[in-house]
Design a protein around this motif. Structure first.
Motif, PDB file in Angstrom:
ATOM      1  N   ARG A  53       0.620  -1.106  -0.090  1.00  0.00           N
ATOM      2  CA  ARG A  53       0.106   0.326  -0.037  1.00  0.00           C
ATOM      3  C   ARG A  53       0.972   1.210  -0.055  1.00  0.00           C
ATOM      4  O   ARG A  53       0.418   2.115  -0.822  1.00  0.00           O
ATOM      5  CB  ARG A  53      -0.878   0.058   1.218  1.00  0.00           C
ATOM      6  N   LYS A  54       1.951   1.377   0.730  1.00  0.00           N
ATOM      7  CA  LYS A  54       2.954   2.332   0.672  1.00  0.00           C
ATOM      8  C   LYS A  54       3.572   2.533  -0.481  1.00  0.00           C
ATOM      9  O   LYS A  54       3.806   3.957  -1.109  1.00  0.00           O
ATOM     10  CB  LYS A  54       3.740   2.126   1.887  1.00  0.00           C
ATOM     11  N   LEU A  55       4.111   1.426  -1.253  1.00  0.00           N
ATOM     12  CA  LEU A  55       4.897   1.729  -2.368  1.00  0.00           C
ATOM     13  C   LEU A  55       4.329   0.880  -3.329  1.00  0.00           C
ATOM     14  O   LEU A  55       4.962  -0.282  -3.604  1.00  0.00           O
ATOM     15  CB  LEU A  55       6.396   1.016  -2.006  1.00  0.00           C
ATOM     16  N   PRO A  56       3.132   0.830  -3.781  1.00  0.00           N
ATOM     17  CA  PRO A  56       2.497   0.072  -4.882  1.00  0.00           C
ATOM     18  C   PRO A  56       3.028  -0.155  -6.193  1.00  0.00           C
ATOM     19  O   PRO A  56       3.406  -1.349  -6.734  1.00  0.00           O
ATOM     20  CB  PRO A  56       1.066   0.572  -5.096  1.00  0.00           C
ATOM     21  N   ALA A  57       3.657   0.964  -6.539  1.00  0.00           N
ATOM     22  CA  ALA A  57       4.513   0.825  -8.051  1.00  0.00           C
ATOM     23  C   ALA A  57       5.803  -0.023  -7.638  1.00  0.00           C
ATOM     24  O   ALA A  57       5.962  -0.995  -8.691  1.00  0.00           O
ATOM     25  CB  ALA A  57       4.777   2.024  -8.662  1.00  0.00           C
ATOM     26  N   ILE A  58       6.293   0.219  -6.858  1.00  0.00           N
ATOM     27  CA  ILE A  58       7.658  -0.738  -6.509  1.00  0.00           C
ATOM     28  C   ILE A  58       7.124  -2.133  -6.388  1.00  0.00           C
ATOM     29  O   ILE A  58       7.833  -3.054  -6.753  1.00  0.00           O
ATOM     30  CB  ILE A  58       8.323  -0.043  -5.217  1.00  0.00           C
ATOM     31  N   ALA A  59       6.154  -2.301  -5.635  1.00  0.00           N
ATOM     32  CA  ALA A  59       5.849  -3.675  -5.232  1.00  0.00           C
ATOM     33  C   ALA A  59       5.449  -4.410  -6.510  1.00  0.00           C
ATOM     34  O   ALA A  59       5.829  -5.498  -6.580  1.00  0.00           O
ATOM     35  CB  ALA A  59       4.449  -3.720  -4.399  1.00  0.00           C
ATOM     36  N   TRP A  60       4.564  -3.761  -7.249  1.00  0.00           N
ATOM     37  CA  TRP A  60       4.004  -4.663  -8.681  1.00  0.00           C
ATOM     38  C   TRP A  60       5.700  -4.676  -9.644  1.00  0.00           C
ATOM     39  O   TRP A  60       5.707  -5.667 -10.165  1.00  0.00           O
ATOM     40  CB  TRP A  60       3.267  -3.450  -9.346  1.00  0.00           C
ATOM     41  N   ALA A  61       6.400  -3.619  -9.738  1.00  0.00           N
ATOM     42  CA  ALA A  61       7.823  -3.934 -10.369  1.00  0.00           C
ATOM     43  C   ALA A  61       8.600  -5.081 -10.109  1.00  0.00           C
ATOM     44  O   ALA A  61       9.138  -5.760 -10.770  1.00  0.00           O
ATOM     45  CB  ALA A  61       8.596  -2.563 -10.277  1.00  0.00           C
ATOM     46  N   VAL A  62       8.681  -5.165  -8.656  1.00  0.00           N
ATOM     47  CA  VAL A  62       9.336  -6.308  -8.178  1.00  0.00           C
ATOM     48  C   VAL A  62       8.797  -7.817  -8.670  1.00  0.00           C
ATOM     49  O   VAL A  62       9.384  -8.542  -9.042  1.00  0.00           O
ATOM     50  CB  VAL A  62       9.542  -6.296  -6.792  1.00  0.00           C
ATOM     51  N   ALA A  63       7.434  -7.823  -8.253  1.00  0.00           N
ATOM     52  CA  ALA A  63       6.695  -9.139  -8.887  1.00  0.00           C
ATOM     53  C   ALA A  63       6.728  -9.229 -10.236  1.00  0.00           C
ATOM     54  O   ALA A  63       7.042 -10.653 -10.819  1.00  0.00           O
ATOM     55  CB  ALA A  63       5.334  -8.809  -8.456  1.00  0.00           C
ATOM     56  N   LEU A  64       6.758  -8.206 -11.051  1.00  0.00           N
ATOM     57  CA  LEU A  64       6.877  -8.484 -12.508  1.00  0.00           C
ATOM     58  C   LEU A  64       7.943  -8.873 -13.024  1.00  0.00           C
ATOM     59  O   LEU A  64       8.371  -9.622 -13.828  1.00  0.00           O
ATOM     60  CB  LEU A  64       6.440  -6.989 -13.274  1.00  0.00           C
ATOM     61  N   PHE A  65       9.372  -8.198 -12.244  1.00  0.00           N
ATOM     62  CA  PHE A  65      10.544  -8.436 -12.723  1.00  0.00           C
ATOM     63  C   PHE A  65      10.930 -10.064 -12.312  1.00  0.00           C
ATOM     64  O   PHE A  65      11.542 -10.675 -12.869  1.00  0.00           O
ATOM     65  CB  PHE A  65      11.596  -7.650 -12.072  1.00  0.00           C
ATOM     66  N   ALA A  66      10.220 -10.435 -11.218  1.00  0.00           N
ATOM     67  CA  ALA A  66      10.268 -11.873 -10.805  1.00  0.00           C
ATOM     68  C   ALA A  66       9.805 -12.842 -11.973  1.00  0.00           C
ATOM     69  O   ALA A  66      10.351 -13.811 -12.098  1.00  0.00           O
ATOM     70  CB  ALA A  66       9.729 -12.110  -9.416  1.00  0.00           C
ATOM     71  N   SER A  67       8.501 -12.503 -12.225  1.00  0.00           N
ATOM     72  CA  SER A  67       7.980 -13.186 -13.379  1.00  0.00           C
ATOM     73  C   SER A  67       8.818 -13.483 -14.405  1.00  0.00           C
ATOM     74  O   SER A  67       8.990 -14.622 -15.244  1.00  0.00           O
ATOM     75  CB  SER A  67       6.701 -12.886 -13.501  1.00  0.00           C
ATOM     76  N   PHE A  68       9.270 -12.087 -14.824  1.00  0.00           N
ATOM     77  CA  PHE A  68      10.346 -12.001 -16.200  1.00  0.00           C
ATOM     78  C   PHE A  68      11.579 -12.909 -15.960  1.00  0.00           C
ATOM     79  O   PHE A  68      11.754 -13.640 -17.028  1.00  0.00           O
ATOM     80  CB  PHE A  68      10.586 -10.562 -16.222  1.00  0.00           C
ATOM     81  N   GLU A  69      12.084 -12.946 -14.784  1.00  0.00           N
ATOM     82  CA  GLU A  69      13.338 -13.651 -14.686  1.00  0.00           C
ATOM     83  C   GLU A  69      12.959 -15.130 -14.529  1.00  0.00           C
ATOM     84  O   GLU A  69      13.730 -16.044 -15.381  1.00  0.00           O
ATOM     85  CB  GLU A  69      14.133 -13.303 -13.268  1.00  0.00           C
ATOM     86  N   ALA A  70      12.114 -15.795 -13.895  1.00  0.00           N
ATOM     87  CA  ALA A  70      11.640 -17.078 -13.779  1.00  0.00           C
ATOM     88  C   ALA A  70      11.347 -17.484 -15.287  1.00  0.00           C
ATOM     89  O   ALA A  70      11.837 -18.847 -15.651  1.00  0.00           O
ATOM     90  CB  ALA A  70      10.641 -17.503 -13.046  1.00  0.00           C
ATOM     91  N   MET A  71      10.654 -16.696 -16.154  1.00  0.00           N
ATOM     92  CA  MET A  71      10.320 -17.189 -17.240  1.00  0.00           C
ATOM     93  C   MET A  71      11.305 -17.210 -18.248  1.00  0.00           C
ATOM     94  O   MET A  71      11.497 -17.882 -19.400  1.00  0.00           O
ATOM     95  CB  MET A  71       8.907 -16.193 -17.764  1.00  0.00           C
ATOM     96  N   MET A  72      12.150 -16.079 -18.095  1.00  0.00           N
ATOM     97  CA  MET A  72      13.355 -16.085 -19.433  1.00  0.00           C
ATOM     98  C   MET A  72      14.322 -17.382 -19.163  1.00  0.00           C
ATOM     99  O   MET A  72      14.788 -17.871 -20.237  1.00  0.00           O
ATOM    100  CB  MET A  72      14.245 -14.776 -18.865  1.00  0.00           C
TER     101      MET A  72
END
Length: 381
Positions: free
Chosen positions: A197-216
């Motif tokens: 809630r405090k850092l929503p864009a950062i939280a989303w960015a981290v989860a997105l990059f995690a998905s990216f790295e796992a899939m790559m």
């Protein structure tokens, strides 16, 4: 600043990147050769994510008990045992358990190592120092698939190479000081919700990059094979994505020290969205190679800028807890990304990987423009 410790800790964490880069594609390719489908491979790719969630909840408590350095060394050795067992016992069910254990152990190394690096970094160089670590980690992942190509996928040499790298990472930490002081508290789901809630864009960015790295590392080689490329070209595609991540992180880090980090953050999201949408269109032309470079660079930039902004806000126990929340988000991203992509690739569209990344990037762009939680000021110079 303790430069020797900074490089030792960075290299210890980077050893994980090289070990995973050389073993994770081999796991997927081995499962493919055994006749498993995209969803089963996606399950295997997502299994460490459960370990990530467990490791994130334990890191602070165990570091308070054993100390940051000692816990990092122990976890690297546990990771080495897990990777070596992949070579000794080649069975799907056993591999799932080993990947779970690997996720728990190496997550704690990431949390404590990245906290240690951020703690050591002085503010006026924070962007460049965090980016330098990120570049080294990305290069390690680049070298992993290339090393796998050199070692070959027929035998188990890659597993033994990964084992040796993790043991070496543990030895690098002997005698190092200046680690964050940890109070021994575990992180909770409630704390994660507050962080998001405090850092929503950062939280989303981290989860997105995690998905990216796992899939790559796990699904991109399979994506390439099923789009008609040879195994060597499919592995080379992974390497090109990681080249983009590695080569452009230092320029991104430098920009983070001299301009608005919020605008730079937003720009990376836009580039990731556009490059993801371009992959299916450019796949069988020469344009695919620069597109893959931008794809990797923009995704890596999101994570690097997330770490930079967390490091400028927190210290010691709060920094470790923030990075533990980052790892929880990482686990969620690693879990959801491969599972969703594996299922969608098998039952919806062969281009699910880049299309789902584009959708995730679009979600980040919306959050980054709607919310004003990111600092507009740059680091002191």
């Amino acid at each position: 600043m303790r430069w020797g410790t900074y490089f030792a800790v960075s290299m210890a964490v980077i050893s994980i990147g090289l070990a995973l880069g050389v073993t994770m594609p081999l796991v997927s390719l081995r499962l493919e050769s055994w006749g498993y489908g995209s969803f089963a491979i996606g399950v295997m790719a997502a299994t460490p994510a459960v370990g990530v969630l467990l490791g994130a909840s334990l890191a602070g408590k165990l570091a308070g008990r054993f100390g940051t350095r000692a816990l990092m060394q122990m976890c690297l050795l546990v990771g080495a045992v897990s990777v070596s067992t992949l070579a000794l016992v080649q069975n799907y069910a056993v591999w799932v358990v080993l990947r779970l254990l690997l996720g728990v152990a190496l997550t704690m190394v990431f949390i404590l190592g990245e906290s240690w690096i951020n703690q050591l970094s002085i503010e006026k160089w924070r962007g460049r120092l965090v980016a330098l670590y990120g570049t080294g980690y990305a290069l390690s992942q680049l070298c992993g698939p290339l090393l796998l190509t050199a070692l070959g996928t027929e035998g188990d040499h890659a597993f033994w190479t990964g084992t040796c790298l993790l043991i070496g990472g543990s030895l690098l930490l002997l005698g190092r000081t200046g680690a964050p002081k940890v109070g021994g508290h575990s992180v909770s789901l409630k704390g994660l919700v507050v962080f998001c809630r405090k850092l929503p864009a950062i939280a989303w960015a981290v989860a997105l990059f995690a998905s990216f790295e796992a899939m790559m590392l796990t699904l991109l080689p399979i994506y390439g094979l099923r789009q008609g490329f040879t195994q060597d070209v499919a592995l080379f595609m992974v390497s090109v994505v990681v080249v983009g991540d590695a080569v452009l992180q230092l320029p991104i880090g430098w920009l983070a020290d001299v301009m608005s980090r919020r605008n730079l953050f937003r720009g990376c999201g836009v580039v990731l969205m556009l490059s993801s949408l371009s992959i299916p269109l450019a796949l069988h032309s020469s344009v695919i190679w620069p597109v893959l470079v931008l794809f990797g660079a923009s995704a890596g930039g999101l994570f690097t800028l997330s770490l930079i902004q967390i490091g400028e806000r927190y210290r010691d126990d709060e920094l470790v807890r923030a990075n533990a929340h980052v790892s929880q988000l990482w686990g969620i991203g690693c879990l959801v990304g491969p599972l969703a992509t594996g299922a969608a690739s098998q039952w919806v569209s062969g281009h699910a990987l880049p299309l789902l990344m584009a959708l995730g990037a679009a979600g980040f762009v919306v959050l980054a423009w709607r919310r004003d939680e990111l600092p507009q000021t740059v680091s002191a110079t």
